[in-house]
Design an enzyme around this catalytic site. Structure first.
Site, PDB file in Angstrom:
ATOM      1  N   ARG A 105      -9.990  40.471  -6.212  1.00  0.00           N
ATOM      2  CA  ARG A 105     -10.783  41.083  -7.270  1.00  0.00           C
ATOM      3  C   ARG A 105     -12.005  41.828  -6.746  1.00  0.00           C
ATOM      4  NH1 ARG A 105     -12.252  37.109 -11.715  1.00  0.00           N
ATOM      5  NH2 ARG A 105     -13.731  38.722 -12.205  1.00  0.00           N
ATOM      6  N   LYS A 147      -3.128  41.467 -19.755  1.00  0.00           N
ATOM      7  CA  LYS A 147      -2.607  41.376 -18.398  1.00  0.00           C
ATOM      8  C   LYS A 147      -1.598  40.241 -18.236  1.00  0.00           C
ATOM      9  CE  LYS A 147      -5.772  40.774 -15.265  1.00  0.00           C
ATOM     10  NZ  LYS A 147      -5.601  39.792 -14.197  1.00  0.00           N
TER      11      LYS A 147
END
Ligand SMILES: [Zn+2]
Length: 216
Positions: free
Chosen positions: A87, A13
């Site tokens: 998240r 990522k």
């Protein structure tokens, strides 16, 4: 353009975040980096955050929201890339409100996907240099000389938390926490899953296809 990049640890990522930010001239909001910066600058928030980290507990959402709100106030006029926040769904709802408050909206949530076995395999090849901190992957991003840092020419190390059991546990926690986020962004028509198989150029090409298609 406002993008959110999702994906479990080990999926690459950070590398893709850098490529996306550079290609589309976006400012990256990484709450992890921002927290570390607050700590090193010894701000009031940094001091509070440090206490949580020292106790081994998660930084409360309210502190994260403050950070993101400050970031938005500073960078609201340009393109933004969010990495590592929100998240979970609760954070996503607050994030939406913070954006709405300044007449902005999230365009897309891009999820880098790799099977658990592939992640274990990839992390098993991850190495770092204990002197300069540079990271390598013996398969996808190898050093020039066998297991030696290109800069320091000393033997590369393996992170102690990159053992298979720890990786699988980390994946489980990640999946539990973020799965509802997928549903949330799918229902808004903003969710795009991208295969994180292949080289970083191949993965990046998939991402630009999605982003360019979405803008058109
Ligand atoms: Zn080094």
């Amino acid at each position: 353009m406002i993008l959110l990049l999702l994906g479990p640890p080990g999926v690459g990522k950070g590398t893709q975040a850098d490529l996306i930010a550079q290609h589309y001239a976006l400012t990256t909001c990484s709450t992890g980096n921002m927290l570390r910066e607050e700590i090193s600058r010894n701000t009031e928030l940094g001091a509070a955050v440090k206490q949580y980290l020292e106790k081994g507990v998660l930084v409360p959402d309210s502190q994260l929201f403050t950070l993101v709100e400050h970031f938005l106030a500073e960078h609201m006029n340009g393109g933004l890339l969010f990495d590592g926040f929100p998240r979970n769904v609760n954070q996503a709802r607050v994030f939406e409100t913070l954006l709405n408050n300044i007449d902005l909206k999230l365009d897309m949530a891009i999820d880098l996907h790799l099977s658990e076995n592939d992640i274990v395999e990839r992390l098993a090849h991850r190495r770092y240099c204990s002197k300069c901190g540079r990271t390598y992957n013996l398969i996808t991003n190898p050093p020039k000389e066998n297991e030696l840092c290109d800069t320091c020419h000393i033997a590369l190390m393996r992170r102690t938390d990159d053992t298979e059991n720890v990786i699988r546990r980390r994946m489980e926690i990640y999946t539990q926490e973020t799965y509802p986020l997928i549903t949330y962004y799918t229902s808004q028509g903003k969710y795009h899953q991208i295969s994180a198989q292949g080289t970083k150029q191949e993965i990046f090409a998939r991402i630009t296809n999605i982003i360019n298609g979405n803008k058109a």
